[in-house]
Structures are given as structure tokens and as C-alpha cells.
Design a protein around this motif. Sequence first.
Motif, PDB file in Angstrom:
ATOM      1  N   TRP A  32      24.531 -23.587  68.031  1.00 17.99           N
ATOM      2  CA  TRP A  32      24.709 -22.509  67.067  1.00 17.99           C
ATOM      3  C   TRP A  32      23.350 -22.214  66.459  1.00 17.99           C
ATOM      4  CZ3 TRP A  32      28.571 -19.339  65.866  1.00 17.99           C
ATOM      5  CH2 TRP A  32      28.490 -18.633  64.671  1.00 17.99           C
ATOM      6  N   VAL A  33      22.917 -20.972  66.483  1.00 17.11           N
ATOM      7  CA  VAL A  33      21.604 -20.582  65.970  1.00 17.11           C
ATOM      8  C   VAL A  33      21.738 -20.046  64.551  1.00 17.11           C
ATOM      9  CG1 VAL A  33      19.614 -19.053  66.292  1.00 17.11           C
ATOM     10  CG2 VAL A  33      20.762 -20.023  68.270  1.00 17.11           C
ATOM     11  N   ASP A  34      20.826 -20.475  63.690  1.00 18.28           N
ATOM     12  CA  ASP A  34      20.751 -19.951  62.321  1.00 18.28           C
ATOM     13  C   ASP A  34      19.281 -19.638  62.056  1.00 18.28           C
ATOM     14  OD1 ASP A  34      21.075 -19.237  59.700  1.00 18.28           O
ATOM     15  OD2 ASP A  34      22.053 -21.103  59.095  1.00 18.28           O
ATOM     16  N   GLU A  35      18.983 -18.376  61.792  1.00 20.35           N
ATOM     17  CA  GLU A  35      17.590 -17.980  61.596  1.00 20.35           C
ATOM     18  C   GLU A  35      17.213 -17.814  60.133  1.00 20.35           C
ATOM     19  OE1 GLU A  35      16.996 -14.632  64.205  1.00 20.35           O
ATOM     20  OE2 GLU A  35      16.995 -15.931  65.957  1.00 20.35           O
ATOM     21  N   SER A  36      18.154 -17.964  59.223  1.00 21.08           N
ATOM     22  CA  SER A  36      17.828 -17.929  57.792  1.00 21.08           C
ATOM     23  C   SER A  36      18.570 -19.093  57.123  1.00 21.08           C
ATOM     24  CB  SER A  36      18.199 -16.589  57.157  1.00 21.08           C
ATOM     25  OG  SER A  36      19.565 -16.356  57.241  1.00 21.08           O
ATOM     26  N   PHE A  37      17.826 -20.096  56.769  1.00 20.00           N
ATOM     27  CA  PHE A  37      18.418 -21.317  56.235  1.00 20.00           C
ATOM     28  C   PHE A  37      17.518 -21.919  55.169  1.00 20.00           C
ATOM     29  CE2 PHE A  37      15.584 -22.493  59.624  1.00 20.00           C
ATOM     30  CZ  PHE A  37      14.937 -23.632  59.155  1.00 20.00           C
ATOM     31  N   LYS A 115      17.926 -29.038  65.897  1.00 24.15           N
ATOM     32  CA  LYS A 115      16.542 -28.697  66.238  1.00 24.15           C
ATOM     33  C   LYS A 115      16.036 -27.618  65.294  1.00 24.15           C
ATOM     34  CE  LYS A 115      16.753 -29.566  71.211  1.00 24.15           C
ATOM     35  NZ  LYS A 115      16.648 -28.920  72.535  1.00 24.15           N
ATOM     36  N   ILE A 116      14.847 -27.818  64.781  1.00 28.14           N
ATOM     37  CA  ILE A 116      14.204 -26.814  63.936  1.00 28.14           C
ATOM     38  C   ILE A 116      13.004 -26.288  64.712  1.00 28.14           C
ATOM     39  CG2 ILE A 116      13.149 -26.342  61.702  1.00 28.14           C
ATOM     40  CD1 ILE A 116      14.687 -28.930  60.771  1.00 28.14           C
ATOM     41  N   TYR A 117      12.957 -24.970  64.888  1.00 28.57           N
ATOM     42  CA  TYR A 117      11.923 -24.320  65.697  1.00 28.57           C
ATOM     43  C   TYR A 117      10.826 -23.744  64.813  1.00 28.57           C
ATOM     44  CZ  TYR A 117      15.001 -24.762  69.691  1.00 28.57           C
ATOM     45  OH  TYR A 117      15.774 -25.262  70.706  1.00 28.57           O
ATOM     46  N   PHE A 118       9.597 -23.809  65.344  1.00 30.32           N
ATOM     47  CA  PHE A 118       8.414 -23.325  64.618  1.00 30.32           C
ATOM     48  C   PHE A 118       7.590 -22.432  65.534  1.00 30.32           C
ATOM     49  CE2 PHE A 118       9.598 -27.449  63.049  1.00 30.32           C
ATOM     50  CZ  PHE A 118       9.598 -27.288  61.677  1.00 30.32           C
ATOM     51  N   VAL A 124      11.135 -20.800  62.156  1.00 28.65           N
ATOM     52  CA  VAL A 124      11.696 -19.508  62.554  1.00 28.65           C
ATOM     53  C   VAL A 124      13.208 -19.590  62.788  1.00 28.65           C
ATOM     54  CG1 VAL A 124       9.569 -18.571  63.514  1.00 28.65           C
ATOM     55  CG2 VAL A 124      11.104 -19.905  64.975  1.00 28.65           C
ATOM     56  N   GLY A 125      13.759 -20.781  62.759  1.00 29.69           N
ATOM     57  CA  GLY A 125      15.192 -20.929  62.966  1.00 29.69           C
ATOM     58  C   GLY A 125      15.555 -22.342  63.348  1.00 29.69           C
ATOM     59  N   LEU A 126      16.845 -22.562  63.483  1.00 31.22           N
ATOM     60  CA  LEU A 126      17.332 -23.882  63.878  1.00 31.22           C
ATOM     61  C   LEU A 126      18.547 -23.721  64.766  1.00 31.22           C
ATOM     62  CD1 LEU A 126      20.143 -24.865  62.212  1.00 31.22           C
ATOM     63  CD2 LEU A 126      18.557 -24.677  60.330  1.00 31.22           C
TER      64      LEU A 126
END
Length: 172
Positions: A32-37, A115-118, A124-126
Amino acid sequence: MMKFHLLTALITISLTSIHCFYGIARIGSTEWVDESFEITEERKKFKNATDFRNPPVYSKADIIAKWGEPSKSGTDKVCDYIAYRDGFEWTFIGAAIWIIPIPVLILPTGFDYVKIYFKDEKSVGLTKPHYDTTHAIGYGCGDNSCGFARGRTSDYRYRKQKPTVCLVEKKD
């Protein structure tokens, strides 16, 4: 008596065809992608961004300082990521009759990760674990349609999602 059986059959079919599945399915891990957290004090717990148009931006150091060392880290296309293990990844295989699931086999198949992406050292999202049907054989009715399902119901690319800015291929 025949009319009663026919009426009962029609009522049963109409009630069960609202949201049902008759068959066998595999339910597996998806992301599940979340781009504002916003991160919280509790490890691997997030909340929705208070201002979703301008969500907070974190660095790897910010998150590691708050949650400790990640379980793994790496690079995926154009983004770097850090990952925290979030328990076992499970695969469920079962039969379903109407809305009643009957488990047949439940197996651990690895580990789930948050996972937290940078990108450019900014978050930029997780992605976090979410379970959904991956394979099925049978007949089902959903919100808009009914029909037979056979084989894969979603592909690997769909199940392993990434934040939008991480989907762009690197240009050499």
C-alpha cells in the motif's frame, strides 16, 4: 410447492450475488503506497499528514534517529529506501462459499517490510503491507460485475507498488 422452491432459489441467488465468491483463492501480501504521511514516536507507525498538500519531509537521519537502524536499505530505480521488518508475510489459500471463507492452508512466506523511499535525500513516500487476492478460480460478484475468475487476479508489478516519483526509470 415447485413455485416455492423456484422463489427460494431466485431469492438466494439474488442475495448471494451482491458481493460473493464461490471458489478457491490465494490471498497474498501487496504493498500500500502513501505519499503524504507523518511519522510517530512509535516505531513503524504513521499517521495521515495534517496538511496533505504540504506533507512533512524527512531525511534518512531523521527517521533513523527516531526509530533506530533499519532492517535493510537499498536503491530501487531512482529512489533509495530504508525498510523496517513488520512481521511475517503470510499466504492464505482457502475456499469461499458466498461470503464464508474456509481456510485450507496458511503459510509464512517471508517478511513484510515498511519501506520509506527517498529521492535527493528527502522522503517521497512509503509502502506498507496490505493483503489482497492474487490468484483465484471460481465465480464471483463485486461492486460492478459478475463473472468467472481463473488464474492471476493481479500481477507482481501491481502488488509491489512504489511512490509515483520512484517509478521513473534512470536515464543513462
